[in-house]
Design a protein around this motif. Structure first.
Motif, PDB file in Angstrom:
ATOM      1  N   VAL A   1     -20.488  66.383 -17.991  1.00  0.00           N
ATOM      2  CA  VAL A   1     -21.647  67.302 -17.894  1.00  0.00           C
ATOM      3  C   VAL A   1     -21.050  68.580 -18.604  1.00  0.00           C
ATOM      4  O   VAL A   1     -21.555  69.180 -19.494  1.00  0.00           O
ATOM      5  CB  VAL A   1     -22.019  67.394 -16.486  1.00  0.00           C
ATOM      6  CG1 VAL A   1     -22.727  68.597 -16.403  1.00  0.00           C
ATOM      7  CG2 VAL A   1     -22.860  66.189 -16.082  1.00  0.00           C
ATOM      8  N   PRO A   2     -19.783  69.093 -18.087  1.00  0.00           N
ATOM      9  CA  PRO A   2     -19.564  70.513 -18.360  1.00  0.00           C
ATOM     10  C   PRO A   2     -19.078  70.502 -20.221  1.00  0.00           C
ATOM     11  O   PRO A   2     -19.441  71.306 -20.902  1.00  0.00           O
ATOM     12  CB  PRO A   2     -18.296  70.727 -17.869  1.00  0.00           C
ATOM     13  CG  PRO A   2     -17.864  69.433 -17.092  1.00  0.00           C
ATOM     14  CD  PRO A   2     -19.004  68.797 -16.870  1.00  0.00           C
ATOM     15  N   VAL A   3     -18.536  69.285 -20.647  1.00  0.00           N
ATOM     16  CA  VAL A   3     -18.224  69.000 -21.781  1.00  0.00           C
ATOM     17  C   VAL A   3     -19.488  69.189 -22.783  1.00  0.00           C
ATOM     18  O   VAL A   3     -19.600  70.011 -23.832  1.00  0.00           O
ATOM     19  CB  VAL A   3     -17.348  67.819 -22.162  1.00  0.00           C
ATOM     20  CG1 VAL A   3     -17.137  67.393 -23.478  1.00  0.00           C
ATOM     21  CG2 VAL A   3     -16.045  67.944 -21.312  1.00  0.00           C
ATOM     22  N   THR A   4     -20.454  68.557 -22.640  1.00  0.00           N
ATOM     23  CA  THR A   4     -21.422  68.204 -23.377  1.00  0.00           C
ATOM     24  C   THR A   4     -22.410  69.415 -23.370  1.00  0.00           C
ATOM     25  O   THR A   4     -22.981  70.040 -24.217  1.00  0.00           O
ATOM     26  CB  THR A   4     -22.280  66.984 -22.974  1.00  0.00           C
ATOM     27  OG1 THR A   4     -21.488  65.908 -23.036  1.00  0.00           O
ATOM     28  CG2 THR A   4     -23.543  66.788 -24.039  1.00  0.00           C
ATOM     29  N   THR A   5     -22.329  69.885 -22.095  1.00  0.00           N
ATOM     30  CA  THR A   5     -23.317  70.892 -21.920  1.00  0.00           C
ATOM     31  C   THR A   5     -23.008  72.231 -22.449  1.00  0.00           C
ATOM     32  O   THR A   5     -23.505  73.014 -23.072  1.00  0.00           O
ATOM     33  CB  THR A   5     -23.632  71.378 -20.213  1.00  0.00           C
ATOM     34  OG1 THR A   5     -24.070  70.104 -19.364  1.00  0.00           O
ATOM     35  CG2 THR A   5     -24.522  72.575 -20.027  1.00  0.00           C
ATOM     36  N   GLY A   6     -21.579  72.415 -22.485  1.00  0.00           N
ATOM     37  CA  GLY A   6     -20.722  73.627 -23.130  1.00  0.00           C
ATOM     38  C   GLY A   6     -21.051  73.604 -24.645  1.00  0.00           C
ATOM     39  O   GLY A   6     -21.631  74.412 -25.315  1.00  0.00           O
TER      40      GLY A   6
END
Length: 385
Positions: A365-370
């Motif tokens: 989630v944080p990797v792709t969203t960032g």
């Protein structure tokens, strides 16, 4: 062609170059891995003395009292053979006693075992029901539902599903069967599935590339955590009887590597969903609210991701519980202390699958969203200059 919905405006060339510089070498490495690890000779089949299987249709049932209390139907049936050398002939087939034995009625299409004795006519026994036609109907309904809702993207999704099965059946399983490293096979195979299916289903776009990159990062983390967890917990991979049988038939197989491969492949299916959803969410948020910058997009999309992960965690646990329901029932009636059961390898294997897979999903989630927020914010800025 792109099926992604995002803000108007092309992605900056600098972003395209950076994404391509990362993904193209990885795609090339995946191709090299497929070429090097491909099972060119194919796995050796195991010789068995199983009787021939014949299709037949039940024309009459001759019930008899059962000797075993677990049997659901006993006696014999009269069947008309529909394939094989004796096709068209009417023969008698016995109904085997015991749990799991099929219950048949007149008109049922079944499978019988044909045992040929040195002297005398062949003997027949009921094995199972024929399920080809009902299964084809069910798959047809599934395909119609997907296409009716997804339209051309639904068609692409079905083709992607076929690609996944093709890689699994022609590369991953045969390569493991011939004794090549299961974890390495799973990583290469999962990467090939990811590249082909995501681009085929969602089109060639920077947004899809961000989802691919997020999936790769999360899958790498999942694999590393799986290796560390199996090492720390001293898992051998012999947590199931199936693995023991494979070790007997395929002496060169690595049971622990097979466990790790299963974790990687099992995680990929859910991981794709999370990364594609997060990348698409960022694009839709930017289109709905053009004033959001990269930080605003990240915060808003992350809130969506938290809700998605919360439901996905429960989905993973219930999926494993559903698949292992007979095993869990045996545990309950076994009378062993909970501490003994929960630390047994066959239970710990499932716990590791769930925990490691969930951590990989959370990281996605944080990797792709960032990544998506940075790319989308730049894309929108260029499109509105």
């Amino acid at each position: 062609m792109s099926h992604a919905h995002g803000p108007v405006g092309p992605s900056p060339r600098r972003i395209q170059i950076v994404v391509a510089a990362i993904l193209v070498p990885l795609a090339v490495l995946t191709g090299i891995g497929l070429a090097v690890l491909w099972p060119y000779t194919g796995p050796a089949t195991i010789a068995t003395d199983q009787p021939a299987r014949r299709d037949a249709t039940v024309t009459a049932v001759q019930p008899e009292p059962c000797q075993q209390r677990t049997a659901r139907q006993c006696g014999s049936v009269t069947v008309r053979l529909t394939n094989g050398p004796q096709s068209g002939q009417t023969v008698t087939a016995t109904i085997p006693e015991g749990p799991g034995s099929p219950v048949v009625s007149v008109g049922d299409d079944i499978v019988v075992a044909e045992s040929v004795a040195p002297e005398g006519p062949p003997q027949y026994a009921v094995l199972d029901h024929q399920r080809g036609v009902p299964l084809a109907v069910l798959i047809g309904i599934f395909a119609l539902v997907i296409v009716a809702f997804g339209r051309w993207q639904g068609v692409a999704a079905l083709i992607g599903l076929g690609v996944s099965f093709a890689i699994l059946l022609t590369f991953i399983l045969p390569a493991i069967a011939v004794g090549k490293p299961p974890l390495l096979i799973a990583i290469v195979g999962a990467s090939a599935i990811m590249f082909m299916v995501l681009y085929l289903t969602h089109g060639f776009s920077v947004q899809t590339s961000v989802a691919v990159l997020g999936t790769l990062v999360s899958l790498t983390l999942t694999g590393g955590l799986a290796v560390a967890a199996t090492e720390a917990l001293h898992l051998t991979g012999f947590g199931s009887e199936d693995t023991g049988l494979l070790a007997v038939f395929l002496g060169e197989i690595d049971p622990r590597g097979l466990l790790l491969a299963g974790i990687v492949i099992g995680t990929l299916g859910v991981l794709d969903d999370v990364t594609v959803t997060q990348a698409a969410t960022v694009g839709e948020l930017a289109q709905a609210n053009p004033t959001l910058d990269a930080r605003g997009l990240y915060r808003a999309a992350t809130r969506v991701g938290r809700s998605h992960i919360a439901s996905t965690v429960n989905t993973i646990v219930l999926a494993y519980a559903g698949a292992s329901l007979p095993l869990l029932l045996l545990v309950i009636i076994g009378g062993q202390p909970a501490s003994t059961v929960l630390t047994s390898e066959f239970i710990v294997d499932e716990i590791v699958r769930s925990v490691v897979g969930t951590i990989g999903l959370v990281a996605a989630v944080p990797v792709t969203t960032g990544l998506a927020a940075l790319v989308t914010a730049s894309r929108y800025a260029v499109g509105h200059r």
